[in-house]
Design a protein around this motif. Structure first.
Motif, PDB file in Angstrom:
ATOM      1  N   THR A  17      -6.672   8.456   4.076  1.00 33.09           N
ATOM      2  CA  THR A  17      -5.697   9.451   2.581  1.00 33.09           C
ATOM      3  C   THR A  17      -5.082   8.154   1.380  1.00 33.09           C
ATOM      4  O   THR A  17      -4.197   6.846   2.224  1.00 33.09           O
ATOM      5  CB  THR A  17      -4.704  10.222   3.785  1.00 33.09           C
ATOM      6  N   ALA A  18      -4.832   8.694   0.536  1.00 31.41           N
ATOM      7  CA  ALA A  18      -3.781   8.319  -0.800  1.00 31.41           C
ATOM      8  C   ALA A  18      -4.680   6.766  -1.449  1.00 31.41           C
ATOM      9  O   ALA A  18      -3.669   6.032  -1.719  1.00 31.41           O
ATOM     10  CB  ALA A  18      -2.873   7.740  -0.340  1.00 31.41           C
ATOM     11  N   THR A  19      -5.746   7.161  -0.658  1.00 30.26           N
ATOM     12  CA  THR A  19      -6.227   5.686  -1.236  1.00 30.26           C
ATOM     13  C   THR A  19      -7.647   5.621  -2.459  1.00 30.26           C
ATOM     14  O   THR A  19      -8.211   4.733  -3.081  1.00 30.26           O
ATOM     15  CB  THR A  19      -7.639   4.451   0.257  1.00 30.26           C
ATOM     16  N   GLY A  20      -7.581   7.282  -2.612  1.00 27.90           N
ATOM     17  CA  GLY A  20      -8.602   7.434  -4.781  1.00 27.90           C
ATOM     18  C   GLY A  20      -9.507   7.016  -4.293  1.00 27.90           C
ATOM     19  O   GLY A  20     -10.365   6.976  -5.670  1.00 27.90           O
ATOM     20  N   LYS A 209       1.563  -1.398   1.250  1.00 28.95           N
ATOM     21  CA  LYS A 209       1.718  -0.637  -0.136  1.00 28.95           C
ATOM     22  C   LYS A 209       0.664   1.389  -0.155  1.00 28.95           C
ATOM     23  O   LYS A 209       0.576   1.515  -0.754  1.00 28.95           O
ATOM     24  CB  LYS A 209       0.141  -1.400  -1.472  1.00 28.95           C
ATOM     25  N   LEU A 210       0.029   0.994   1.132  1.00 29.63           N
ATOM     26  CA  LEU A 210      -1.064   2.065   0.879  1.00 29.63           C
ATOM     27  C   LEU A 210       0.571   2.969   1.876  1.00 29.63           C
ATOM     28  O   LEU A 210       0.686   4.266   1.725  1.00 29.63           O
ATOM     29  CB  LEU A 210      -1.497   1.825   2.475  1.00 29.63           C
ATOM     30  N   TYR A 211       0.906   2.172   2.556  1.00 34.44           N
ATOM     31  CA  TYR A 211       2.036   3.248   2.604  1.00 34.44           C
ATOM     32  C   TYR A 211       3.013   3.859   1.742  1.00 34.44           C
ATOM     33  O   TYR A 211       3.800   4.816   1.754  1.00 34.44           O
ATOM     34  CB  TYR A 211       2.864   2.394   4.417  1.00 34.44           C
ATOM     35  N   GLU A 212       3.586   2.967   1.167  1.00 36.51           N
ATOM     36  CA  GLU A 212       4.241   3.363  -0.042  1.00 36.51           C
ATOM     37  C   GLU A 212       3.738   4.348  -0.996  1.00 36.51           C
ATOM     38  O   GLU A 212       4.307   5.481  -1.482  1.00 36.51           O
ATOM     39  CB  GLU A 212       4.287   2.231  -1.177  1.00 36.51           C
ATOM     40  N   HIS A 275       0.506   7.903   9.978  1.00 34.53           N
ATOM     41  CA  HIS A 275       0.213   7.592  11.526  1.00 34.53           C
ATOM     42  C   HIS A 275      -1.286   7.923  11.327  1.00 34.53           C
ATOM     43  O   HIS A 275      -1.763   7.498  11.369  1.00 34.53           O
ATOM     44  CB  HIS A 275       0.723   8.837  12.169  1.00 34.53           C
ATOM     45  N   TYR A 276      -1.423   9.290  10.615  1.00 41.10           N
ATOM     46  CA  TYR A 276      -2.708   9.788  10.363  1.00 41.10           C
ATOM     47  C   TYR A 276      -3.978   8.675   9.471  1.00 41.10           C
ATOM     48  O   TYR A 276      -4.431   8.157  10.146  1.00 41.10           O
ATOM     49  CB  TYR A 276      -2.519  10.495   9.524  1.00 41.10           C
ATOM     50  N   ALA A 277      -3.006   7.560   8.297  1.00 38.90           N
ATOM     51  CA  ALA A 277      -3.785   6.841   8.306  1.00 38.90           C
ATOM     52  C   ALA A 277      -4.129   6.016   8.896  1.00 38.90           C
ATOM     53  O   ALA A 277      -5.408   5.472   9.042  1.00 38.90           O
ATOM     54  CB  ALA A 277      -3.032   6.293   6.747  1.00 38.90           C
TER      55      ALA A 277
END
Length: 315
Positions: A17-20, A209-212, A275-277
């Motif tokens: 998630t959130a990687t574009g 960075k992913l977490y941010e 956690h999901y990521a």
RNA sequence: GGGAGAAUUCCCGAGCGGCCAAAGGGGGCAGACUGUAAAUCUGUUGCAUUAGCUUCGGUGGUCCGAAUCCACCUUCUCCCA
């Protein structure tokens, strides 16, 4: 590059998630005359938009998207159902002479297509499940595991006594079909997939960075009205639906019920998403022939993706 | 100004003379995953990875032996002024 002609090539863009994924997939679809098939267990639900970071009309840029907004929160959905619908969508897109692109982060659903998982013919039986949970409750930890061991020792051996979800399903499959879960899985694995997937997995080299990014994204969801979205879903469907168990939904429900503050809920959502990521990353690591792109050190991800595709003879 | 109490490993928080590198939880990391999967579950978490070494605010004591007892110092909390 030469491919085995027997198999159908299938482009897959996955990643945590959130990687574009969304933006990249639209860019790619535009270039290769593609249509997108979502692979996301939550975006299938209508009216769950903000919390699932669902693609908006504008973001789609008129690229057709499939398997988004296809069921109501009141309906139940499953991996098996997903497979069925995805196969139909692939067929339909191919028939139009266009390129299907599978995009999403739900690992199980992806495997369902890529490995051609052949699920047991039986769907869930709520009453049976409930009675099994009750049995465990009454007789103590480990009861279901022992029960399963009586007819499927191999599976019982693999499952920890705490993994009630799997223990229950294994028992359920046997009770309803007379076929052991072990046998069922074995048969499923014997069937090979018709697809030759080209898997591109987006990720971050730098985990922080992913977490941010995830954290920021959650703040944005709140700004965009997540609370209102959850509230109206709650009013319309009640709060015990599987769909509302999604990250962002269950936490806000707790807040709406006065269990904790909004701020606590937000932090829980961020935590849950991280956690999901992490779980997604673990899952995708198994895709050995996937090509991984580190989004945080690639200036032009869509271009990098297209470069990879061109190596496979697409474009 | 006077009184009471507290400082523990990334965080919270047990421990109150040996069985303590230190319970438990969180977080981190790693893993599993075939009809709930944004779910569910597992392992690991001072360093060296054998011996061993360095930790429980600081310094110095008591003791065969201390995170645990004593003294002083530092910081913090609370109560009375």
């Amino acid at each position: 590059m030469i491919k085995k002609a027997a198999k159908t090539r299938l482009i897959v863009i996955c990643g945590a998630t959130a990687t574009g994924k969304t933006a990249v997939s639209v860019e790619v679809a535009k270039k290769i005359n593609g249509e997108i098939i979502s692979c996301d267990s939550m975006q299938v639900y209508k009216k769950m938009d903000i919390g699932t970071a669902k693609v908006t009309k504008q973001e789609m840029e008129s690229i057709p998207h499939h398997l988004i907004d296809i069921v109501s929160v009141s309906e139940s959905f499953s991996a098996a159902k997903y497979k069925e619908l995805a196969l139909m969508a692939i067929e339909e897109i191919k028939n139009k002479g266009k390129e299907p692109i599978i995009v999403g982060g739900t690992g199980l659903y992806l495997d369902t297509l890529l490995l051609n998982a052949n699920f047991s013919t039986v769907s869930k039986d709520e009453d049976l499940r409930k009675s099994l949970y009750d049995l465990e409750e009454k007789n103590g930890k480990g009861y279901l595991k022992k029960m399963l061991a009586e007819f499927d020792p191999l599976m019982a051996d693999k499952l920890p006594e705490n993994d009630l979800v799997r223990l229950v399903r294994a028992i359920e499959v046997y009770k309803l079909t007379g076929i052991t879960k072990t046998e069922q899985n074995k048969r499923s694995k014997e069937i090979k997939s018709d697809f030759e997937p080209i898997i591109i997995c987006l990720g971050y080299k730098n985990r922080e960075k992913l977490y941010e990014n995830i954290n920021k994204r959650v703040d944005l969801m709140i700004e965009n009205g997540l609370v209102q979205e959850v509230e109206s879903l709650k009013n319309e469907f009640g709060e015990n639906k599987t769909a509302l168990n999604g990250i962002g939904y269950k936490e806000i429900l707790g807040y709406l019920n006065g269990e904790y503050s909004l701020n606590d809920a937000i932090n829980m959502i961020k935590q849950g998403s991280r956690h999901y990521a992490k779980r997604q990353i673990t899952w995708f690591k198994r895709y050995e022939n996937a090509t991984f792109i580190n989004v945080d050190e690639t200036p032009d991800v869509p271009k990098a993706t297209l470069d990879i595709l061109s190596k496979y003879g697409i474009l």
